[in-house]
Design a protein around this motif. Sequence first.
Motif, PDB file in Angstrom:
ATOM      1  N   GLY A 104      -6.713 -56.521  21.545  1.00 22.37           N
ATOM      2  CA  GLY A 104      -7.952 -56.963  20.893  1.00 22.37           C
ATOM      3  C   GLY A 104      -7.977 -56.765  19.584  1.00 22.37           C
ATOM      4  O   GLY A 104      -7.321 -57.522  18.675  1.00 22.37           O
ATOM      5  N   ASP A 105      -8.722 -55.727  18.930  1.00 19.89           N
ATOM      6  CA  ASP A 105      -8.924 -55.511  17.593  1.00 19.89           C
ATOM      7  C   ASP A 105      -8.040 -54.309  17.137  1.00 19.89           C
ATOM      8  O   ASP A 105      -8.035 -53.754  16.099  1.00 19.89           O
ATOM      9  CB  ASP A 105     -10.197 -55.256  17.083  1.00 19.89           C
ATOM     10  N   GLY A 106      -7.481 -53.720  18.346  1.00 19.15           N
ATOM     11  CA  GLY A 106      -6.513 -52.521  17.883  1.00 19.15           C
ATOM     12  C   GLY A 106      -5.019 -53.081  18.047  1.00 19.15           C
ATOM     13  O   GLY A 106      -4.620 -53.887  18.260  1.00 19.15           O
ATOM     14  N   LEU A 107      -4.380 -51.951  17.449  1.00 18.30           N
ATOM     15  CA  LEU A 107      -2.808 -52.033  17.438  1.00 18.30           C
ATOM     16  C   LEU A 107      -2.324 -50.767  17.907  1.00 18.30           C
ATOM     17  O   LEU A 107      -2.545 -49.727  17.610  1.00 18.30           O
ATOM     18  CB  LEU A 107      -2.495 -52.030  15.848  1.00 18.30           C
ATOM     19  N   GLU A 151      -3.343 -58.210   9.836  1.00 19.00           N
ATOM     20  CA  GLU A 151      -2.474 -58.627   8.873  1.00 19.00           C
ATOM     21  C   GLU A 151      -2.246 -57.452   7.830  1.00 19.00           C
ATOM     22  O   GLU A 151      -1.072 -57.230   7.363  1.00 19.00           O
ATOM     23  CB  GLU A 151      -2.646 -59.806   8.278  1.00 19.00           C
ATOM     24  N   ALA A 152      -3.228 -56.933   7.319  1.00 16.97           N
ATOM     25  CA  ALA A 152      -3.327 -55.906   6.227  1.00 16.97           C
ATOM     26  C   ALA A 152      -2.822 -54.570   6.862  1.00 16.97           C
ATOM     27  O   ALA A 152      -1.853 -54.001   6.262  1.00 16.97           O
ATOM     28  CB  ALA A 152      -4.880 -55.589   5.859  1.00 16.97           C
ATOM     29  N   ALA A 153      -3.140 -54.186   8.215  1.00 13.87           N
ATOM     30  CA  ALA A 153      -2.590 -52.984   8.695  1.00 13.87           C
ATOM     31  C   ALA A 153      -1.101 -53.130   9.109  1.00 13.87           C
ATOM     32  O   ALA A 153      -0.206 -52.479   8.994  1.00 13.87           O
ATOM     33  CB  ALA A 153      -3.155 -52.791  10.116  1.00 13.87           C
ATOM     34  N   VAL A 178     -11.983 -61.989  10.732  1.00 12.07           N
ATOM     35  CA  VAL A 178     -12.012 -60.829  10.292  1.00 12.07           C
ATOM     36  C   VAL A 178     -11.028 -59.833  11.075  1.00 12.07           C
ATOM     37  O   VAL A 178     -10.360 -59.045  10.370  1.00 12.07           O
ATOM     38  CB  VAL A 178     -13.460 -60.044  10.524  1.00 12.07           C
ATOM     39  N   VAL A 179     -10.844 -60.025  12.146  1.00 13.19           N
ATOM     40  CA  VAL A 179     -10.094 -59.169  13.175  1.00 13.19           C
ATOM     41  C   VAL A 179      -8.694 -59.556  12.710  1.00 13.19           C
ATOM     42  O   VAL A 179      -7.736 -58.632  12.518  1.00 13.19           O
ATOM     43  CB  VAL A 179     -10.133 -59.480  14.606  1.00 13.19           C
ATOM     44  N   ARG A 180      -8.224 -60.923  12.506  1.00 11.06           N
ATOM     45  CA  ARG A 180      -6.900 -61.108  11.990  1.00 11.06           C
ATOM     46  C   ARG A 180      -6.583 -60.646  10.690  1.00 11.06           C
ATOM     47  O   ARG A 180      -5.357 -60.379  10.431  1.00 11.06           O
ATOM     48  CB  ARG A 180      -6.793 -62.909  12.100  1.00 11.06           C
TER      49      ARG A 180
END
Length: 80
Positions: free
Chosen positions: A47-50, A29-31, A23-25
């Motif tokens: 982590g789950d952030g960019l 990728e979408a972001a 899910v995070v990946r």
Amino acid sequence: MFCDLVGSTQLSGQLDPEDLRVVVRAYQEAAAEVIQHYEGHIAQYLGDGLLVYFGYPQPMKTMPGAPCTLAWALSRPSPS
């Protein structure tokens, strides 16, 4: 700019680590596609952030409002 996956802490308690990683990946990728469209540069995956920079490594020539537009675009549901 910093952005992350809303609800990821709750998801981490509901999903197996392997499923959470998928899910995070998918989110990253979408972001990344949207970020590149607005001339952003992903400086770090946290982590789950960019962490996203604008005007780096090249100054932005277009779209001075790109960070705000990107924030709005990332908050919209995916067209999939």
